[in-house]
Design a protein around this motif. Structure first.
Motif, PDB file in Angstrom:
ATOM      1  N   SER A  30     -30.241  27.455  12.124  1.00 47.57           N
ATOM      2  CA  SER A  30     -30.514  28.472  11.110  1.00 47.57           C
ATOM      3  C   SER A  30     -29.937  28.121   9.739  1.00 47.57           C
ATOM      4  O   SER A  30     -30.573  28.408   8.712  1.00 47.57           O
ATOM      5  N   ALA A  31     -28.761  27.511   9.693  1.00 44.67           N
ATOM      6  CA  ALA A  31     -28.162  27.181   8.397  1.00 44.67           C
ATOM      7  C   ALA A  31     -29.050  26.196   7.630  1.00 44.67           C
ATOM      8  O   ALA A  31     -29.303  26.363   6.430  1.00 44.67           O
ATOM      9  N   LYS A  32     -29.524  25.176   8.311  1.00 40.12           N
ATOM     10  CA  LYS A  32     -30.379  24.171   7.671  1.00 40.12           C
ATOM     11  C   LYS A  32     -31.706  24.797   7.228  1.00 40.12           C
ATOM     12  O   LYS A  32     -32.168  24.575   6.106  1.00 40.12           O
ATOM     13  N   LEU A  33     -32.317  25.597   8.091  1.00 37.86           N
ATOM     14  CA  LEU A  33     -33.604  26.210   7.759  1.00 37.86           C
ATOM     15  C   LEU A  33     -33.456  27.249   6.641  1.00 37.86           C
ATOM     16  O   LEU A  33     -34.343  27.375   5.789  1.00 37.86           O
ATOM     17  N   PHE A  34     -32.322  27.950   6.622  1.00 38.06           N
ATOM     18  CA  PHE A  34     -32.056  28.892   5.540  1.00 38.06           C
ATOM     19  C   PHE A  34     -31.948  28.137   4.214  1.00 38.06           C
ATOM     20  O   PHE A  34     -32.468  28.589   3.183  1.00 38.06           O
ATOM     21  N   GLY A  35     -31.303  26.996   4.229  1.00 38.18           N
ATOM     22  CA  GLY A  35     -31.188  26.179   3.019  1.00 38.18           C
ATOM     23  C   GLY A  35     -32.547  25.751   2.494  1.00 38.18           C
ATOM     24  O   GLY A  35     -32.784  25.746   1.279  1.00 38.18           O
ATOM     25  N   VAL A  36     -33.451  25.397   3.392  1.00 44.63           N
ATOM     26  CA  VAL A  36     -34.805  25.015   2.984  1.00 44.63           C
ATOM     27  C   VAL A  36     -35.496  26.200   2.317  1.00 44.63           C
ATOM     28  O   VAL A  36     -36.086  26.072   1.234  1.00 44.63           O
ATOM     29  N   CYS A  37     -35.419  27.353   2.942  1.00 41.94           N
ATOM     30  CA  CYS A  37     -36.063  28.559   2.391  1.00 41.94           C
ATOM     31  C   CYS A  37     -35.449  28.946   1.049  1.00 41.94           C
ATOM     32  O   CYS A  37     -36.179  29.279   0.098  1.00 41.94           O
TER      33      CYS A  37
END
Length: 180
Positions: A30-37
């Motif tokens: 989630s941390a990585k995907l949140f950064g992308v978003c």
């Protein structure tokens, strides 16, 4: 840090409806995907909403994931990136800043120009009414409706040169009427 094989295993288990694996996948990615978003949307609240949608898509599409030698994070990041870009496009298409709108000029005529055009239109109509009805209709046909001289000559059953003479003389009469 979760390894590539562990993430692939979690995605496979999520595809089978395993909620524990889904929670573990969320914790791991989630941390990585949140950064992308966040990088795409540049708005924390919207990025959080987008992340929630990403994980809904992951839950729905995990059974379609195929381990093909690429990192499973590539698949997850692609889902997040595409969803964030879709949201960004909807944001741009659906809203306009009110400060930008008030400067838009009306493409129509000003009230003064509209009144002047109306007055000129009445004057032209009055001058056309002074012509013989068939001559006035021929002028309207040629200059307002776009009919050719040949089409008008056929319509009024007169020779082509006669039609040209009608139109030339009618325009001279209109000019004289409009300059009075």
């Amino acid at each position: 840090m979760t390894t590539r094989d562990e993430v692939e295993n979690l995605i496979a288990r999520v595809g089978l409806g395993d909620r524990v694996a889904f929670s573990a996948l969320y914790d791991a990615t989630s941390a990585k995907l949140f950064g992308v978003c966040l990088r795409i949307l540049n708005d924390r609240a919207e990025a959080e909403d987008a992340l929630q949608e990403v994980f809904v898509k992951i839950w729905q599409k995990a059974d379609t994931y195929a381990a093909n030698g690429y990192s499973p994070m590539t698949w997850l990041i692609t889902l997040a990136r595409n969803l964030a870009i879709d949201r960004l496009r909807m944001r741009k298409a659906g809203s306009v800043d009110i400060d930008e709108v008030y400067d838009l000029a009306d493409s129509g005529p000003t009230p003064e120009a509209a009144a002047l055009a109306s007055s000129e239109r009445k004057q032209i109509d009055g001058c056309l009414d002074e012509l013989k009805p068939d001559r006035a209709d021929a002028v309207r046909g040629a200059y307002l409706d776009g009919y050719s001289y040949n089409e008008l000559a056929a319509r009024y059953d007169v020779p082509l040169n006669t039609m040209r003479t009608w139109l030339r003389r009618s325009l001279i009469n209109l000019k004289d009427c409009l300059t009075r």
